[in-house]
Design a protein around this motif. Structure first.
Motif, short mmCIF file in Angstrom:
data_model
loop_
_atom_site.label_atom_id
_atom_site.label_comp_id
_atom_site.label_asym_id
_atom_site.label_seq_id
_atom_site.Cartn_x
_atom_site.Cartn_y
_atom_site.Cartn_z
N GLY A 1 35.17 47.76 -23.38
CA GLY A 1 34.17 47.99 -24.68
C GLY A 1 32.73 48.81 -23.94
N LEU A 2 33.22 47.93 -22.50
CA LEU A 2 31.66 49.28 -21.81
C LEU A 2 31.76 49.98 -21.25
CD1 LEU A 2 31.57 46.24 -19.62
CD2 LEU A 2 29.96 46.24 -21.04
N PHE A 3 33.00 50.89 -21.82
CA PHE A 3 32.94 52.52 -21.62
C PHE A 3 34.51 52.70 -21.97
CE2 PHE A 3 36.03 50.43 -18.55
CZ PHE A 3 37.56 51.39 -18.52
N HIS A 4 34.28 54.52 -22.51
CA HIS A 4 34.77 54.46 -23.69
C HIS A 4 35.96 55.71 -22.91
CE1 HIS A 4 30.96 53.44 -25.11
NE2 HIS A 4 31.99 52.66 -25.57
N ARG A 5 36.00 56.79 -22.15
CA ARG A 5 36.98 57.69 -21.31
C ARG A 5 36.34 57.31 -19.84
NH1 ARG A 5 32.88 60.78 -24.74
NH2 ARG A 5 34.72 61.40 -26.65
N ALA A 6 37.56 57.53 -19.03
CA ALA A 6 37.70 57.29 -17.62
C ALA A 6 38.69 58.68 -17.22
CB ALA A 6 38.86 56.40 -17.09
N ILE A 7 37.92 59.10 -15.99
CA ILE A 7 38.55 60.19 -15.10
C ILE A 7 38.82 59.59 -14.40
CG2 ILE A 7 37.54 62.22 -14.21
CD1 ILE A 7 35.62 63.03 -16.15
N ALA A 8 40.02 60.07 -13.65
CA ALA A 8 40.71 59.18 -12.11
C ALA A 8 41.67 60.71 -11.04
CB ALA A 8 41.80 58.09 -12.63
N HIS A 9 40.56 60.55 -10.78
CA HIS A 9 41.23 61.48 -9.10
C HIS A 9 41.75 60.94 -7.94
CE1 HIS A 9 38.68 65.89 -10.66
NE2 HIS A 9 39.31 65.20 -11.34
N SER A 10 42.82 61.77 -8.30
CA SER A 10 43.36 60.72 -7.08
C SER A 10 43.71 59.18 -6.47
CB SER A 10 43.06 61.55 -5.49
OG SER A 10 43.41 62.82 -5.44
N ALA A 11 43.98 58.69 -7.78
CA ALA A 11 44.13 56.92 -7.76
C ALA A 11 45.26 57.04 -7.06
CB ALA A 11 44.11 57.00 -9.75
N PRO A 12 45.61 55.82 -5.94
CA PRO A 12 46.36 55.55 -5.35
C PRO A 12 47.31 54.47 -5.79
CG PRO A 12 44.33 54.33 -4.42
CD PRO A 12 43.84 55.74 -5.94
N HIS A 13 48.68 54.34 -5.84
CA HIS A 13 49.07 52.73 -6.32
C HIS A 13 49.14 52.01 -5.79
CE1 HIS A 13 52.74 51.48 -8.70
NE2 HIS A 13 51.46 50.68 -8.82
N GLY A 14 47.77 51.78 -5.27
CA GLY A 14 48.08 50.35 -3.85
C GLY A 14 47.24 48.65 -4.48
N LEU A 15 48.46 47.89 -5.12
CA LEU A 15 47.41 46.62 -5.53
C LEU A 15 48.12 45.61 -4.44
CD1 LEU A 15 48.96 47.82 -8.63
CD2 LEU A 15 46.70 47.16 -8.00
N PHE A 16 48.39 44.46 -4.37
CA PHE A 16 48.50 43.20 -3.55
C PHE A 16 49.08 42.23 -4.31
CE2 PHE A 16 46.04 44.75 0.24
CZ PHE A 16 47.06 45.18 0.84
N THR A 17 49.70 41.47 -4.22
CA THR A 17 49.66 40.37 -5.17
C THR A 17 48.72 38.83 -4.09
OG1 THR A 17 51.51 39.72 -3.40
CG2 THR A 17 51.87 40.92 -5.33
N VAL A 18 49.09 37.91 -5.34
CA VAL A 18 47.91 36.87 -4.24
C VAL A 18 48.76 36.96 -2.74
CG1 VAL A 18 46.56 34.58 -4.36
CG2 VAL A 18 47.26 36.04 -6.49
N GLU A 19 49.67 36.23 -2.67
CA GLU A 19 50.48 36.18 -1.61
C GLU A 19 50.10 37.12 -0.36
OE1 GLU A 19 52.35 34.14 -5.05
OE2 GLU A 19 51.39 37.23 -4.74
N ALA A 20 50.39 38.59 -0.77
CA ALA A 20 49.84 39.93 -0.09
C ALA A 20 48.65 39.61 0.37
CB ALA A 20 50.11 40.67 -0.21
#
Length: 530
Positions: free
Chosen positions: A206-225
């Protein structure tokens, strides 16, 4: 051209009066407004806490200090130990002549979740403000302070900072002529990754209504990593990998230790991709702040009410290779090792060889890595969002420039000066290959207009992705064109291939260290984007 005359201007926020400057053409810039308390001392590693109210007007004519980091970026401030009031926002606006509030574009800078700031010259919001948008940008905690795993404290503190800044927008942007009911979150690279994470977070709902994503990386960690990386950083800093131990290390010590760990990733990665791209901080899928991978979240329809505009450049990793940010792979054996590490099927690697028969191995490697991290991920974000009932638009940046001895590629970050209308900003010449010409300026006007129209109405000027088709706006000079991903040979290669981050998250893959951490390890070359 000389400096435009500027005059003082005031705005009344919930926390008190702020004073900025207004240029001759009416654009007001109010810089360095605190949106949360300094995240140090008793607030260190905690969620952002409210900034103190003020009785006296606050001078806001200069950017606030940047978060702890080692980067030195062209035309940008550097972090100095002792700088603490790092959680600030900046606002650019040309106040409307009537009572109609203006759409708001909230910008999140990139920098591998490790460096960068809202003060970078190509992020100046003046041109977008002239186009009828209120531009807000924010500083947030990066590196270990913002994304390091600390036992007993929340993960993803940098994302929580962004949520706090968005709450500031909701409470205060009307004072600047902005519409709190029409807010677009926008970002590049790690900033774009943050934007799609925000789409998956309950705290940002509810804090925003649209999103623009330029070159979003698929980079995420698990808690273990994330915990494994913390163990290495703590060892390099000479402290225990506990809450009290990490609190005992100064921000400066943790910045230096993080750089040391990043320098060793190629030889001793925690996750497979770190052997090729040594990013040590990323959002953590912790089940609380960030419940799941944004791609899965969008596919579930959790954010279908948020319009999405995605863009990536055609040759993302050529820039990161140019600045020494990624490992070089120049042999067939090295390419095979890379493909095995990321569990990429042989058919995909062979497909790139067929599509690029005369290209050296390095170019094929950079193309595959760029599509694995940025291109295919961004395309899937748009498609999954559309299939789940959301509205999504997809674009690609293809502008090239020939020059003696070579040319400038459509690489990572080159699109941002165009979309902001800041082709003459410090450092932009390197990104775009020299001084802009007339076709470049025309392309910039088209891209800026697309951002402004999307922020205002959710329509950037070309058809949305549907469950049955993926139209793509291709930004180029002299002319743009509309493409169909149904006929895209590169996309066909990736059909049914899981992305490496999906595989690692599902398997919980964490590599144990093979060497003893040493606080005297060589620091990495300075990273300049992502």
């Amino acid at each position: 051209m000389g400096e435009q005359p500027r005059v003082r201007t005031e705005f009344r926020t919930a926390g008190g009066t702020v004073r900025g400057v207004r240029s001759a053409d009416g654009v007001a810039a109010v810089l360095g407004i605190p949106y949360a308390a300094a995240p140090f001392g008793v607030n260190r590693f905690c969620p952002p806490r409210p900034a103190a109210d003020r009785s006296a007007p606050l001078d806001c004519t200069a950017f606030g200090p940047v978060a702890p980091q080692s980067a030195e970026l062209p035309g940008s401030p550097v972090w100095r130990p002792g700088d603490e009031d790092v959680l600030t926002v900046n606002v650019w606006v040309r106040p409307p002549s009537d009572a109609a509030p203006l759409p708001v574009l909230f910008w999140i800078h990139g920098g591998a979740y490790t460096f960068g700031s809202s003060a970078q010259p190509d992020f100046d919001g003046t041109a977008l403000a002239r186009a009828g948008v209120v531009v807000v940008s924010c500083n947030y905690r990066v590196g270990f302070e913002g994304f390091g795993h600390v036992p007993g404290f929340p993960d993803n503190r940098g994302l929580l900072d962004q949520v706090a800044a968005l709450r500031w927008v909701q409470e205060n942007i009307a004072a600047f002529g902005g519409d709190p009911g029409n807010v677009t979150v926008a970002g590049h690279s790690a900033g774009a990754g943050s934007a799609v994470c925000l789409m998956a977070m309950d705290a940002a709902r509810g804090l925003f209504h649209r999103a623009i994503a330029h070159s979003a990386p698929h980079g995420l960690f698990t808690v273990e990593a994330a915990a494994a990386i913390t163990s290495r950083i703590a060892a390099a800093a000479g402290v225990a990998a506990t809450g009290p131990g990490l609190l005992s290390a100064s921000p400066q010590a943790l910045v230096a230790a993080s750089d040391q760990v990043a320098a060793r990733c190629e030889a001793d990665p925690v996750t497979a991709v770190q052997a090729f791209d040594p990013v040590v901080f990323q959002p953590v899928i912790d089940g609380e702040v960030l419940p799941l991978d944004p791609l899965a979240a969008l596919a579930s329809g959790i954010s279908r009410e948020v319009d999405l505009l995605v863009c990536h450049t055609l040759e993302e990793y050529w820039f990161l290779h140019e600045v020494g940010a990624v490992r070089e792979v120049a042999s067939e054996a090295g390419l095979a090792e890379f493909a095995e590490a990321l569990a990429l099927p042989a058919e995909l690697v062979a497909g790139y060889r067929a599509l690029m028969p005369d290209a050296p191995v390095l170019d094929r490697y950079l193309a595959i890595l760029g599509d694995a991290v940025f291109g295919e991920y961004g395309s899937r974000l748009a498609e999954q969002h559309a299939r789940a009932g959301g509205r999504a638009h997809l674009s690609r940046f293809a502008r090239r420039r020939a020059r003696p001895g070579g040319g400038t590629r459509p690489w990572h970050t080159a699109d941002i000066p165009f979309a902001f209308g800041n082709l003459d900003a410090a450092g932009a010449d390197f990104l775009i290959g020299g001084a802009p010409d007339a076709p470049d300026r025309a392309l910039s006007r088209r891209m800026l207009r697309a951002w402004a129209d999307f922020a205002a109405r959710g329509d950037p000027g070309w058809p949305p992705v549907t469950a049955d088709g993926t139209p793509v706006r291709v930004w180029a000079v002299p002319d743009d064109h509309l493409s169909d991903d149904g006929a895209c040979a590169v996309r066909a290669l990736w059909r049914d291939v899981p992305l490496y981050a999906e595989r690692e998250a599902a398997a919980g893959l964490v590599r144990e260290p093979t060497t003893t951490s040493s606080p005297t390890a060589t620091l990495p070359a300075r990273r300049t984007s992502k």
